[in-house]
Design a protein around this motif. Sequence first.
Motif, PDB file in Angstrom:
ATOM      1  N   HIS A  64     -38.848  11.776  67.982  1.00 21.38           N
ATOM      2  CA  HIS A  64     -39.238  12.837  68.908  1.00 21.38           C
ATOM      3  C   HIS A  64     -40.736  12.893  69.203  1.00 21.38           C
ATOM      4  N   GLY A  65     -41.558  12.185  68.445  1.00 26.19           N
ATOM      5  CA  GLY A  65     -43.003  12.206  68.664  1.00 26.19           C
ATOM      6  C   GLY A  65     -43.698  13.383  68.020  1.00 26.19           C
ATOM      7  N   ALA A  66     -42.938  14.354  67.562  1.00 30.21           N
ATOM      8  CA  ALA A  66     -43.443  15.557  66.891  1.00 30.21           C
ATOM      9  C   ALA A  66     -42.227  16.255  66.298  1.00 30.21           C
ATOM     10  N   ILE A  67     -42.469  17.314  65.540  1.00 31.06           N
ATOM     11  CA  ILE A  67     -41.357  18.096  65.024  1.00 31.06           C
ATOM     12  C   ILE A  67     -41.132  19.245  66.013  1.00 31.06           C
ATOM     13  N   THR A  68     -40.377  18.936  67.041  1.00 33.04           N
ATOM     14  CA  THR A  68     -40.033  19.892  68.096  1.00 33.04           C
ATOM     15  C   THR A  68     -38.844  20.734  67.624  1.00 33.04           C
ATOM     16  N   PRO A  69     -38.504  21.779  68.361  1.00 30.79           N
ATOM     17  CA  PRO A  69     -37.295  22.527  67.992  1.00 30.79           C
ATOM     18  C   PRO A  69     -36.043  21.641  67.952  1.00 30.79           C
ATOM     19  N   GLU A  70     -35.957  20.702  68.893  1.00 30.60           N
ATOM     20  CA  GLU A  70     -34.811  19.787  68.910  1.00 30.60           C
ATOM     21  C   GLU A  70     -34.823  18.883  67.683  1.00 30.60           C
ATOM     22  N   ALA A  71     -36.001  18.379  67.327  1.00 26.92           N
ATOM     23  CA  ALA A  71     -36.135  17.547  66.130  1.00 26.92           C
ATOM     24  C   ALA A  71     -35.782  18.357  64.890  1.00 26.92           C
ATOM     25  N   ALA A  72     -36.251  19.606  64.855  1.00 21.75           N
ATOM     26  CA  ALA A  72     -35.963  20.463  63.705  1.00 21.75           C
ATOM     27  C   ALA A  72     -34.464  20.690  63.545  1.00 21.75           C
ATOM     28  N   ALA A  73     -33.762  20.897  64.655  1.00 17.11           N
ATOM     29  CA  ALA A  73     -32.308  21.076  64.588  1.00 17.11           C
ATOM     30  C   ALA A  73     -31.643  19.816  64.046  1.00 17.11           C
ATOM     31  N   GLN A  74     -32.129  18.660  64.472  1.00 15.40           N
ATOM     32  CA  GLN A  74     -31.588  17.405  63.949  1.00 15.40           C
ATOM     33  C   GLN A  74     -31.884  17.289  62.452  1.00 15.40           C
ATOM     34  N   GLY A  75     -33.070  17.697  62.036  1.00 15.20           N
ATOM     35  CA  GLY A  75     -33.422  17.667  60.623  1.00 15.20           C
ATOM     36  C   GLY A  75     -32.531  18.577  59.789  1.00 15.20           C
ATOM     37  N   ILE A  76     -32.226  19.760  60.302  1.00 11.14           N
ATOM     38  CA  ILE A  76     -31.331  20.678  59.596  1.00 11.14           C
ATOM     39  C   ILE A  76     -29.970  20.011  59.393  1.00 11.14           C
ATOM     40  N   ALA A  77     -29.525  19.260  60.392  1.00 15.72           N
ATOM     41  CA  ALA A  77     -28.253  18.546  60.275  1.00 15.72           C
ATOM     42  C   ALA A  77     -28.334  17.438  59.219  1.00 15.72           C
ATOM     43  N   ILE A  78     -29.465  16.766  59.129  1.00 15.92           N
ATOM     44  CA  ILE A  78     -29.633  15.723  58.101  1.00 15.92           C
ATOM     45  C   ILE A  78     -29.566  16.357  56.712  1.00 15.92           C
ATOM     46  N   TYR A  79     -30.175  17.519  56.570  1.00 13.06           N
ATOM     47  CA  TYR A  79     -30.175  18.244  55.296  1.00 13.06           C
ATOM     48  C   TYR A  79     -28.877  19.037  55.085  1.00 13.06           C
ATOM     49  N   GLU A  80     -27.880  18.800  55.890  1.00 16.44           N
ATOM     50  CA  GLU A  80     -26.683  19.645  55.983  1.00 16.44           C
ATOM     51  C   GLU A  80     -26.186  20.216  54.659  1.00 16.44           C
ATOM     52  N   GLU A  81     -26.057  19.387  53.632  1.00 16.21           N
ATOM     53  CA  GLU A  81     -25.487  19.902  52.380  1.00 16.21           C
ATOM     54  C   GLU A  81     -26.393  20.912  51.679  1.00 16.21           C
ATOM     55  N   HIS A  82     -27.670  20.965  52.068  1.00 15.95           N
ATOM     56  CA  HIS A  82     -28.621  21.908  51.471  1.00 15.95           C
ATOM     57  C   HIS A  82     -29.008  23.044  52.431  1.00 15.95           C
ATOM     58  N   SER A  83     -28.642  22.918  53.702  1.00 18.77           N
ATOM     59  CA  SER A  83     -29.100  23.871  54.720  1.00 18.77           C
ATOM     60  C   SER A  83     -28.572  25.282  54.500  1.00 18.77           C
ATOM     61  N   GLU A  84     -27.303  25.421  54.134  1.00 22.16           N
ATOM     62  CA  GLU A  84     -26.749  26.753  53.904  1.00 22.16           C
ATOM     63  C   GLU A  84     -27.433  27.418  52.705  1.00 22.16           C
ATOM     64  N   ASP A  85     -27.689  26.628  51.647  1.00 25.18           N
ATOM     65  CA  ASP A  85     -28.397  27.154  50.478  1.00 25.18           C
ATOM     66  C   ASP A  85     -29.794  27.619  50.875  1.00 25.18           C
ATOM     67  N   ALA A  86     -30.438  26.874  51.766  1.00 23.08           N
ATOM     68  CA  ALA A  86     -31.767  27.269  52.243  1.00 23.08           C
ATOM     69  C   ALA A  86     -31.706  28.591  53.000  1.00 23.08           C
ATOM     70  N   ARG A  87     -30.684  28.750  53.825  1.00 24.49           N
ATOM     71  CA  ARG A  87     -30.545  30.011  54.584  1.00 24.49           C
ATOM     72  C   ARG A  87     -30.276  31.193  53.655  1.00 24.49           C
ATOM     73  N   LEU A  88     -29.494  30.961  52.611  1.00 26.89           N
ATOM     74  CA  LEU A  88     -29.142  32.038  51.678  1.00 26.89           C
ATOM     75  C   LEU A  88     -30.248  32.348  50.667  1.00 26.89           C
ATOM     76  N   ASN A  89     -31.146  31.378  50.452  1.00 26.27           N
ATOM     77  CA  ASN A  89     -32.200  31.514  49.440  1.00 26.27           C
ATOM     78  C   ASN A  89     -33.547  31.097  50.015  1.00 26.27           C
ATOM     79  N   PRO A  90     -34.115  31.904  50.918  1.00 26.10           N
ATOM     80  CA  PRO A  90     -35.417  31.551  51.511  1.00 26.10           C
ATOM     81  C   PRO A  90     -36.457  31.252  50.427  1.00 26.10           C
TER      82      PRO A  90
END
Length: 105
Positions: free
Chosen positions: A52-78
């Motif tokens: 993406h050339g930077a960490i754009t909102p679109e890139a960030a959404a893709q990153g959240i998907a890469i981290y998928e197995e940890h993303s829900e835990d991140a949302r529940l435990n800021p």
Amino acid sequence: MAFADKLKTLPGVSHLAAIQLIDAADAVVATIENKPGQAGSLAVYNHLAQIHGAITPEAAAQGIAIYEEHSEDARLNPGKHPNIDRLIGLVERGETLRVKHVFAT
């Protein structure tokens, strides 16, 4: 696919010492180092920056998907997963971070 398996599909980062994330005011807001506990996030952020050339909102959404197995835990435990928290925040705020690669010597 487990996060560890996803990491194996991303470009290597042995040439990097770190990545600096830079906001719109040119301030370094985070540094992700190539060390145990951060190397996986370094690979994810490096991959996103390459695509993406930077960490754009679109890139960030893709990153959240890469981290998928940890993303829900991140949302529940800021604060437990700061590199995922950062991506979630970028999506929510519609912000972009520039990336500066710090090469290993």
